[in-house]
Design an enzyme around this catalytic site. Structure first.
Site, PDB file in Angstrom:
ATOM      1  CG  ASP A 142     -32.085 -15.320 -22.404  1.00 48.43           C
ATOM      2  OD1 ASP A 142     -32.355 -14.323 -21.700  1.00 48.43           O
ATOM      3  OD2 ASP A 142     -31.498 -16.314 -21.957  1.00 48.43           O
ATOM      4  CG  HIS A 143     -36.569 -10.974 -20.894  1.00 49.87           C
ATOM      5  ND1 HIS A 143     -36.786 -12.108 -20.171  1.00 49.87           N
ATOM      6  CD2 HIS A 143     -36.452  -9.985 -19.980  1.00 49.87           C
ATOM      7  CE1 HIS A 143     -36.806 -11.809 -18.883  1.00 49.87           C
ATOM      8  NE2 HIS A 143     -36.597 -10.528 -18.730  1.00 49.87           N
ATOM      9  CG  HIS A 187     -33.058 -14.787 -18.064  1.00 52.09           C
ATOM     10  ND1 HIS A 187     -33.466 -14.844 -19.364  1.00 52.09           N
ATOM     11  CD2 HIS A 187     -34.198 -14.821 -17.323  1.00 52.09           C
ATOM     12  CE1 HIS A 187     -34.796 -14.915 -19.410  1.00 52.09           C
ATOM     13  NE2 HIS A 187     -35.253 -14.903 -18.185  1.00 52.09           N
TER      14      HIS A 187
HETATM   15  C1  BG6 Z   1     -38.522 -14.462 -16.559  1.00 55.31           C
HETATM   16  C2  BG6 Z   1     -38.796 -15.433 -15.450  1.00 55.31           C
HETATM   17  O1  BG6 Z   1     -37.885 -15.091 -17.631  1.00 55.31           O
HETATM   18  O2  BG6 Z   1     -37.682 -13.411 -16.064  1.00 55.31           O
HETATM   19  C3  BG6 Z   1     -39.462 -14.729 -14.278  1.00 55.31           C
HETATM   20  O3  BG6 Z   1     -39.637 -16.465 -15.919  1.00 55.31           O
HETATM   21  C4  BG6 Z   1     -38.627 -13.554 -13.837  1.00 55.31           C
HETATM   22  O4  BG6 Z   1     -39.656 -15.625 -13.192  1.00 55.31           O
HETATM   23  C5  BG6 Z   1     -38.270 -12.665 -15.016  1.00 55.31           C
HETATM   24  O5  BG6 Z   1     -39.406 -12.829 -12.890  1.00 55.31           O
HETATM   25  C6  BG6 Z   1     -37.276 -11.605 -14.611  1.00 55.31           C
HETATM   26  O6  BG6 Z   1     -37.110 -10.702 -15.658  1.00 55.31           O
HETATM   27  P1  BG6 Z   1     -36.695  -9.192 -15.390  1.00 55.31           P
HETATM   28  O7  BG6 Z   1     -36.565  -8.593 -16.736  1.00 55.31           O
HETATM   29  O8  BG6 Z   1     -37.795  -8.595 -14.555  1.00 55.31           O
HETATM   30  O9  BG6 Z   1     -35.404  -9.262 -14.626  1.00 55.31           O
END
Ligand code: BG6
Length: 506
Positions: free
Chosen positions: A181-182, A244
């Site tokens: 989960d980044h 997230h």
């Molecule tokens: C991803 C989603 O996990 O996270 C995308 O699939 C989204 O739709 C992205 O744009 C958002 O990540 P960050 O790091 O740009 O907030």
């Protein structure tokens, strides 16, 4: 920091966007910091026919485009660590060629069997690839550990997540599975733990006695871009909230862990998810709002509506905006509403959590509205990463007029520090076997269990409206009514942490 053991990283879906845009630039950054193992190879795998050289050239472009400055003396030696192998992931026999490639590399480089398999593929392959790896004994740990990193989404709903997990567990142990989960790799998300558990002043206030409500926003100024096909089957609730944003909720709401050990933290996370009050069917209409962006004109540019995007059904009901209100039924948070919203095509890109403290019990000064000057702690995840405390001060002059002022810290003030990309941290952790910032199975299941009634209602109940909102606005106006309390509404954050207001960045 000690370097990870020698190993090979295999990336399935190597010709995809994530590999070029995030994974390879993150690995390059680790190389620059001298954090990669001494003996290390990256093997890109996909169905496309490509030579090592062609793949390296494409990865060099990715690094050039997404990493900013390139250190010419390091890029060549980095690219030499990259190899390519064509594999049809759906064809079990195709994995024999991969096994041979890995065995040859290991012999040539004197690396043991330590291997990570990163699945950056369509989710439909998350069950099949680990199964085919196992059929070819590539899960076997006799010659070194084997790990699988699985991108989100882990499942589509509770049932599919349970099925996926059951399929994985046939051949892999939980400690070999890394569900990425980044958001958990973001420096500012991890800083929630530090802010809470290193500063004695916050923790005594961090509960139902002092907190009025908690608000979490992840707004994006882009639309679905080229991902209409994927997004159409997902929607904002699955794409952002199930993973997230509920992870951010868990860090805000959890009890202090007994240590920084992976399971100590993950046990506390799960307890939060298990305490989420289930949505009742009859209350869904008042607890959740969904919306879809409509065509609009922003700064003279025509923006397409969601239903006109490539890969999207012209009658689609998929939400590009979702806002939910819910409670965490435990001693700390009993009765405190949590509000979470996310949307695409909003006025600005910003993610943050706001702790709204209760107003003073007695109304002493000439505040227009006591809530106007209640304290707020804003934890800004991105951009202008930092922390802001809002508090009431006397407006200079006669009388006792009160105004809200800011006390703010910006990460950019730490001039010696660059904020690393989330994937750098997460890849490095997986290489060293630290799963703290990866989601454990019980946590993933608990979040699906929580959202399942909502997903079902949105799918099956035609009376639940999908509100339109013009691209470039803050989502359906009706979402303002979710927030309880006189005159209360969402915070309208701007790009700069210290600013807010509905029209700051249109
Ligand atoms: C991803 C989603 O996990 O996270 C995308 O699939 C989204 O739709 C992205 O744009 C958002 O990540 P960050 O790091 O740009 O907030």
């Amino acid at each position: 920091m000690s370097k990870p053991d020698n190993q090979i990283l295999v990336i399935f879906g190597a010709s995809g966007d994530l590999t070029r845009r995030k994974l390879i630039p993150a690995l390059y950054s680790l190389e620059i910091q001298d954090l990669l193992p001494d003996k290390f190879a990256i093997v890109g795998v996909s169905r496309t026919q490509m030579t090592d050289v062609e793949f390296r050239n494409s990865m060099r472009d990715g690094v050039q485009k997404y990493s900013g400055d390139i250190d010419k003396s390091k890029i060549s030696s980095f690219l030499e660590k990259i190899y390519y192998q064509k594999v049809d992931a759906e064809e079990a026999s195709s994995y024999r060629i991969l096994a041979e490639k890995l065995s040859d590399l290991r012999k040539a480089m004197h690396i043991s069997g330590n291997t990570i398999f990163y699945l950056s593929t369509p989710p439909s392959l998350y069950g099949l690839i680990p199964q085919n790896l196992a059929k070819n004994y590539l899960n076997n740990q006799y010659d070194g550990w084997k790990r699988v990193i699985i991108e989100k989404p882990f499942g589509y709903d509770l049932q599919s997540a349970v099925e996926l997990n059951a399929s994985l567990e046939k051949d892999w142990h939980e400690d070999q599975l890394y569900r990425i989960d980044h958001y958990l790799g973001k420096e500012t998300v991890q800083n929630v733990l530090v802010t809470r558990f290193t500063n004695g002043i916050f923790e005594p206030l961090w509960n139902r006695n002092y907190v009025h409500h908690v608000e979490i926003t992840a707004a994006e100024s882009i639309g679905v871009e080229k991902r209409g096909g994927y997004y159409e089957g997902s929607g904002a609730l699955r794409d952002m909230i199930q993973n997230h944003l509920l992870q951010v909720v868990a860090l805000i709401a959890m009890e202090p862990p007994t240590s920084m050990q992976s399971d100590a933290i993950r046990n506390e996370t799960v307890k939060v998810f298990q305490s989420l009050r289930p949505f009742k069917e009859s209350e869904i209409i008042n607890s959740a709002i969904r919306g879809q962006y409509l065509a609009s004109r922003i700064k003279g540019e025509e923006i397409k509506g969601y239903r006109e995007e490539t890969g999207v059904d012209p009658d689609s009901k998929t939400e590009t905006y979702a806002a939910i209100k819910f409670y965490i039924d435990n001693w700390r948070w009993g009765g405190v509403p949590f509000y979470v919203r996310t949307g695409k095509q909003m006025p600005t890109r910003v993610s943050e959590a706001v702790i709204h403290f209760k107003p003073t019990p007695h109304y002493l000064f000439s505040q227009k509205d006591r809530f106007d000057t209640s304290n707020q702690l804003v934890i800004r995840i991105q951009p202008d990463e930092g922390i802001l405390l809002k508090f009431g001060m006397k407006t200079p002059g006669a009388g006792f007029d009160v105004q809200n002022v800011n006390m703010d810290f910006h990460y950019s003030d730490l001039s010696h520090q660059r904020i690393p990309d989330a994937y750098e941290r997460l890849l490095l952790d997986s290489m060293t076997g630290d799963s703290t910032l990866y989601a454990r199975n019980d946590a993933v299941m608990a979040t699906w269990k929580f959202l399942d009634p909502l997903l079902k209602a949105w799918k099956n109940d035609p009376s639940v409206p999908v509100y339109g909102y013009p691209a470039g606005t803050w989502g359906p106006e009706t979402a303002d009514d979710l927030i309880e309390g006189p005159g209360m509404t969402w915070r309208y954050p701007c790009k700069n942490l210290a600013d807010d207001g509905i029209y700051c960045e249109l």
